[in-house]
Design a protein around this motif. Structure first.
Motif, PDB file in Angstrom:
ATOM      1  N   TYR A   4       0.921  -1.133  -0.132  1.00 23.53           N
ATOM      2  CA  TYR A   4      -0.035   0.082   0.215  1.00 23.53           C
ATOM      3  C   TYR A   4       0.928   1.336  -0.087  1.00 23.53           C
ATOM      4  O   TYR A   4       0.543   2.355  -0.563  1.00 23.53           O
ATOM      5  N   PHE A   5       1.828   1.241   0.662  1.00 19.30           N
ATOM      6  CA  PHE A   5       2.876   2.535   0.853  1.00 19.30           C
ATOM      7  C   PHE A   5       3.510   2.495  -0.580  1.00 19.30           C
ATOM      8  O   PHE A   5       3.576   3.738  -1.067  1.00 19.30           O
ATOM      9  N   ILE A   6       4.068   1.616  -1.344  1.00 22.15           N
ATOM     10  CA  ILE A   6       4.509   1.986  -2.534  1.00 22.15           C
ATOM     11  C   ILE A   6       3.610   2.210  -3.532  1.00 22.15           C
ATOM     12  O   ILE A   6       3.982   2.933  -4.459  1.00 22.15           O
ATOM     13  N   THR A   7       2.406   1.686  -3.588  1.00 19.72           N
ATOM     14  CA  THR A   7       1.246   2.286  -4.416  1.00 19.72           C
ATOM     15  C   THR A   7       1.022   3.651  -4.103  1.00 19.72           C
ATOM     16  O   THR A   7       0.845   4.494  -5.176  1.00 19.72           O
ATOM     17  N   GLY A   8       0.900   4.118  -3.060  1.00 22.16           N
ATOM     18  CA  GLY A   8       0.686   5.388  -2.487  1.00 22.16           C
ATOM     19  C   GLY A   8       1.793   6.459  -3.090  1.00 22.16           C
ATOM     20  O   GLY A   8       1.819   7.664  -3.754  1.00 22.16           O
ATOM     21  N   LEU A   9       3.209   5.871  -3.051  1.00 17.95           N
ATOM     22  CA  LEU A   9       4.541   6.686  -3.765  1.00 17.95           C
ATOM     23  C   LEU A   9       4.183   6.742  -5.275  1.00 17.95           C
ATOM     24  O   LEU A   9       4.581   7.919  -5.471  1.00 17.95           O
ATOM     25  N   LEU A  10       3.556   5.788  -5.808  1.00 15.98           N
ATOM     26  CA  LEU A  10       3.762   5.860  -7.170  1.00 15.98           C
ATOM     27  C   LEU A  10       2.726   6.693  -7.666  1.00 15.98           C
ATOM     28  O   LEU A  10       2.705   7.172  -8.934  1.00 15.98           O
ATOM     29  N   ILE A  11       1.606   6.911  -6.639  1.00 17.35           N
ATOM     30  CA  ILE A  11       0.630   8.045  -6.973  1.00 17.35           C
ATOM     31  C   ILE A  11       1.197   9.545  -6.886  1.00 17.35           C
ATOM     32  O   ILE A  11       1.107  10.515  -7.693  1.00 17.35           O
ATOM     33  N   TRP A  12       1.984   9.703  -5.586  1.00 21.86           N
ATOM     34  CA  TRP A  12       2.258  11.122  -5.226  1.00 21.86           C
ATOM     35  C   TRP A  12       3.404  11.673  -5.840  1.00 21.86           C
ATOM     36  O   TRP A  12       3.790  12.620  -5.847  1.00 21.86           O
ATOM     37  N   VAL A  13       4.547  10.487  -5.939  1.00 16.74           N
ATOM     38  CA  VAL A  13       5.859  11.060  -6.529  1.00 16.74           C
ATOM     39  C   VAL A  13       5.536  11.900  -7.724  1.00 16.74           C
ATOM     40  O   VAL A  13       6.060  12.964  -7.979  1.00 16.74           O
ATOM     41  N   PRO A  14       5.107  11.193  -8.978  1.00 16.41           N
ATOM     42  CA  PRO A  14       4.732  11.897 -10.150  1.00 16.41           C
ATOM     43  C   PRO A  14       4.075  13.282  -9.952  1.00 16.41           C
ATOM     44  O   PRO A  14       4.455  14.285 -10.434  1.00 16.41           O
ATOM     45  N   LEU A  15       2.945  13.100  -8.990  1.00 17.09           N
ATOM     46  CA  LEU A  15       2.307  14.361  -9.040  1.00 17.09           C
ATOM     47  C   LEU A  15       2.948  15.455  -8.378  1.00 17.09           C
ATOM     48  O   LEU A  15       2.956  16.677  -8.569  1.00 17.09           O
ATOM     49  N   GLY A  16       3.706  15.152  -7.258  1.00 14.21           N
ATOM     50  CA  GLY A  16       4.640  16.169  -6.622  1.00 14.21           C
ATOM     51  C   GLY A  16       5.482  16.707  -7.517  1.00 14.21           C
ATOM     52  O   GLY A  16       5.854  17.910  -7.375  1.00 14.21           O
ATOM     53  N   ILE A  17       6.242  15.692  -8.343  1.00 15.86           N
ATOM     54  CA  ILE A  17       7.450  16.401  -9.034  1.00 15.86           C
ATOM     55  C   ILE A  17       6.581  17.374 -10.070  1.00 15.86           C
ATOM     56  O   ILE A  17       7.372  18.356 -10.700  1.00 15.86           O
ATOM     57  N   THR A  18       5.511  17.023 -10.904  1.00 20.05           N
ATOM     58  CA  THR A  18       4.767  17.725 -11.820  1.00 20.05           C
ATOM     59  C   THR A  18       4.397  19.001 -11.416  1.00 20.05           C
ATOM     60  O   THR A  18       4.671  20.169 -11.943  1.00 20.05           O
ATOM     61  N   VAL A  19       3.848  19.259  -9.984  1.00 17.92           N
ATOM     62  CA  VAL A  19       3.447  20.443  -9.426  1.00 17.92           C
ATOM     63  C   VAL A  19       4.758  21.156  -9.218  1.00 17.92           C
ATOM     64  O   VAL A  19       4.636  22.571  -9.353  1.00 17.92           O
ATOM     65  N   TRP A  20       6.001  20.597  -8.548  1.00 16.68           N
ATOM     66  CA  TRP A  20       6.979  21.387  -8.603  1.00 16.68           C
ATOM     67  C   TRP A  20       7.666  21.845  -9.582  1.00 16.68           C
ATOM     68  O   TRP A  20       8.178  23.206  -9.701  1.00 16.68           O
ATOM     69  N   ALA A  21       7.529  21.202 -10.673  1.00 18.42           N
ATOM     70  CA  ALA A  21       8.307  21.694 -12.021  1.00 18.42           C
ATOM     71  C   ALA A  21       7.299  22.911 -12.487  1.00 18.42           C
ATOM     72  O   ALA A  21       7.645  23.938 -12.931  1.00 18.42           O
ATOM     73  N   LEU A  22       6.050  22.954 -12.340  1.00 23.30           N
ATOM     74  CA  LEU A  22       4.953  23.755 -12.879  1.00 23.30           C
ATOM     75  C   LEU A  22       5.313  25.091 -12.175  1.00 23.30           C
ATOM     76  O   LEU A  22       5.286  26.012 -12.795  1.00 23.30           O
ATOM     77  N   LYS A  23       5.420  24.955 -10.839  1.00 22.85           N
ATOM     78  CA  LYS A  23       5.532  26.265  -9.780  1.00 22.85           C
ATOM     79  C   LYS A  23       6.757  26.742 -10.125  1.00 22.85           C
ATOM     80  O   LYS A  23       6.829  28.029 -10.258  1.00 22.85           O
ATOM     81  N   PHE A  24       7.903  26.012 -10.388  1.00 25.61           N
ATOM     82  CA  PHE A  24       9.101  26.563 -10.762  1.00 25.61           C
ATOM     83  C   PHE A  24       9.015  27.236 -12.117  1.00 25.61           C
ATOM     84  O   PHE A  24       9.815  28.466 -12.196  1.00 25.61           O
ATOM     85  N   LEU A  25       8.610  26.608 -12.841  1.00 25.20           N
ATOM     86  CA  LEU A  25       8.368  27.694 -14.520  1.00 25.20           C
ATOM     87  C   LEU A  25       7.632  28.842 -14.376  1.00 25.20           C
ATOM     88  O   LEU A  25       7.881  30.020 -14.709  1.00 25.20           O
ATOM     89  N   ILE A  26       6.289  28.713 -13.669  1.00 26.88           N
ATOM     90  CA  ILE A  26       5.403  29.632 -13.617  1.00 26.88           C
ATOM     91  C   ILE A  26       6.132  30.771 -12.534  1.00 26.88           C
ATOM     92  O   ILE A  26       6.073  32.022 -12.907  1.00 26.88           O
ATOM     93  N   THR A  27       6.827  30.421 -11.600  1.00 22.53           N
ATOM     94  CA  THR A  27       7.453  31.451 -10.736  1.00 22.53           C
ATOM     95  C   THR A  27       8.620  32.248 -11.541  1.00 22.53           C
ATOM     96  O   THR A  27       8.783  33.392 -11.285  1.00 22.53           O
ATOM     97  N   THR A  28       9.409  31.516 -12.344  1.00 26.56           N
ATOM     98  CA  THR A  28      10.461  32.146 -12.997  1.00 26.56           C
ATOM     99  C   THR A  28       9.913  32.985 -14.314  1.00 26.56           C
ATOM    100  O   THR A  28      10.526  33.920 -14.461  1.00 26.56           O
ATOM    101  N   MET A  29       8.830  32.534 -14.876  1.00 27.88           N
ATOM    102  CA  MET A  29       8.446  33.321 -15.987  1.00 27.88           C
ATOM    103  C   MET A  29       7.454  34.567 -15.525  1.00 27.88           C
ATOM    104  O   MET A  29       7.446  35.667 -16.010  1.00 27.88           O
ATOM    105  N   ASP A  30       7.015  34.503 -13.956  1.00 25.30           N
ATOM    106  CA  ASP A  30       6.353  35.838 -13.544  1.00 25.30           C
ATOM    107  C   ASP A  30       7.415  36.694 -13.154  1.00 25.30           C
ATOM    108  O   ASP A  30       6.758  38.063 -12.953  1.00 25.30           O
ATOM    109  N   GLN A  31       8.634  36.290 -13.142  1.00 25.32           N
ATOM    110  CA  GLN A  31       9.748  37.764 -12.956  1.00 25.32           C
ATOM    111  C   GLN A  31       9.490  38.670 -14.161  1.00 25.32           C
ATOM    112  O   GLN A  31      10.061  39.784 -13.826  1.00 25.32           O
ATOM    113  N   SER A  32       8.829  38.391 -15.227  1.00 27.38           N
ATOM    114  CA  SER A  32       8.859  39.347 -16.477  1.00 27.38           C
ATOM    115  C   SER A  32       7.948  40.594 -15.715  1.00 27.38           C
ATOM    116  O   SER A  32       7.947  41.489 -16.490  1.00 27.38           O
ATOM    117  N   LEU A  33       7.059  40.303 -14.725  1.00 30.92           N
ATOM    118  CA  LEU A  33       6.495  41.436 -14.101  1.00 30.92           C
ATOM    119  C   LEU A  33       7.091  42.475 -13.682  1.00 30.92           C
ATOM    120  O   LEU A  33       6.726  43.745 -13.740  1.00 30.92           O
TER     121      LEU A  33
END
Length: 229
Positions: A4-33
């Motif tokens: 169950y723990f490994i199954t949970g990791l398989l769900i949350w790890v890709p989701l967490g990395i995706t959110v982190w990458a999008l946040k980093f990209l948006i935060t960086t591009m927001d510097q154009s303001l």
């Protein structure tokens, strides 16, 4: 519990990395303001920070730049700007180096990263995936015999680092695989294999140790396997 723990990791790890990458990209591009007056920032207009406004502004600036540089006036302005940069010693080297790489990568007529290859690296009999980046040029071609291609061998799981090699064209195999599929294969360290319609045999279909020993001794009908009549 472990399953169950490994199954949970398989769900949350890709989701967490995706959110982190999008946040980093948006935060960086927001510097154009920062290019806008403070009175035009979302905090000043609506009283609250709105993520993504700078991203939209960045994309709009890039689009307008491409639109303007497609006409004669825009092209002359670009040439004038590049002429100014050419007169600045350090900036000249950085700008034109990056420009050559970007022109090669994003050109629709270029060969860079358009083909996935199978090459033997780092030794004979050991295969890895590489990407074709072009053909050798300059004085290098005077020291190479035969037809060579330039390839980039990425590392895993970070494909942004790797090795540049010039290999005989006869020793590389062009794969019927998209660049995206090849990158997924590399980043996943071979876990996410491209689907080619072929299925690997089940474990029970592999020869047992006695059968392997019999095969090594040249017996076509190993122990435990009935011989054909």
């Amino acid at each position: 519990m472990k399953r169950y723990f490994i199954t949970g990791l398989l769900i949350w790890v890709p989701l967490g990395i995706t959110v982190w990458a999008l946040k980093f990209l948006i935060t960086t591009m927001d510097q154009s303001l920062l290019l806008l007056p403070t009175s035009l920032h979302p905090e000043s207009v609506v009283g609250v920070y709105i993520p993504g406004v700078g991203t939209m502004l960045t994309l709009l600036v890039v689009f307008i730049t491409g639109l303007l540089t497609t006409n004669i006036i825009g092209q002359r302005l670009v040439l004038f700007w590049e002429g100014v940069l050419w007169r600045i010693p350090v900036v000249k080297s950085i700008y034109y180096g990056v420009k050559q790489v970007s022109d090669t990568l994003f050109s629709s007529q270029g060969e860079a990263f358009r083909k996935a290859l199978l090459v033997q690296y780092p030794r004979k009999g050991s295969w890895t995936i590489a990407f074709m980046t072009g053909y050798p040029g300059g004085d290098v071609t005077n020291h190479l015999t035969g037809e060579y291609v330039s390839v980039y061998v990425p590392t895993t799981p970070n494909p942004t680092s790797g090795f540049f090699l010039m290999m005989p064209k006869s020793e590389v195999i062009e794969l019927d695989m998209s660049v995206d599929a090849a990158l997924k294969y590399i980043i996943s360290m071979g876990v996410v294999a491209p689907d080619n319609g072929k299925k690997h045999p089940a474990p029970s279909q592999y020869p047992t140790p006695p059968q392997q020993a019999a095969l090594l001794h040249g017996n076509s009908s190993p122990a435990g396997t009935p011989a054909d009549d």
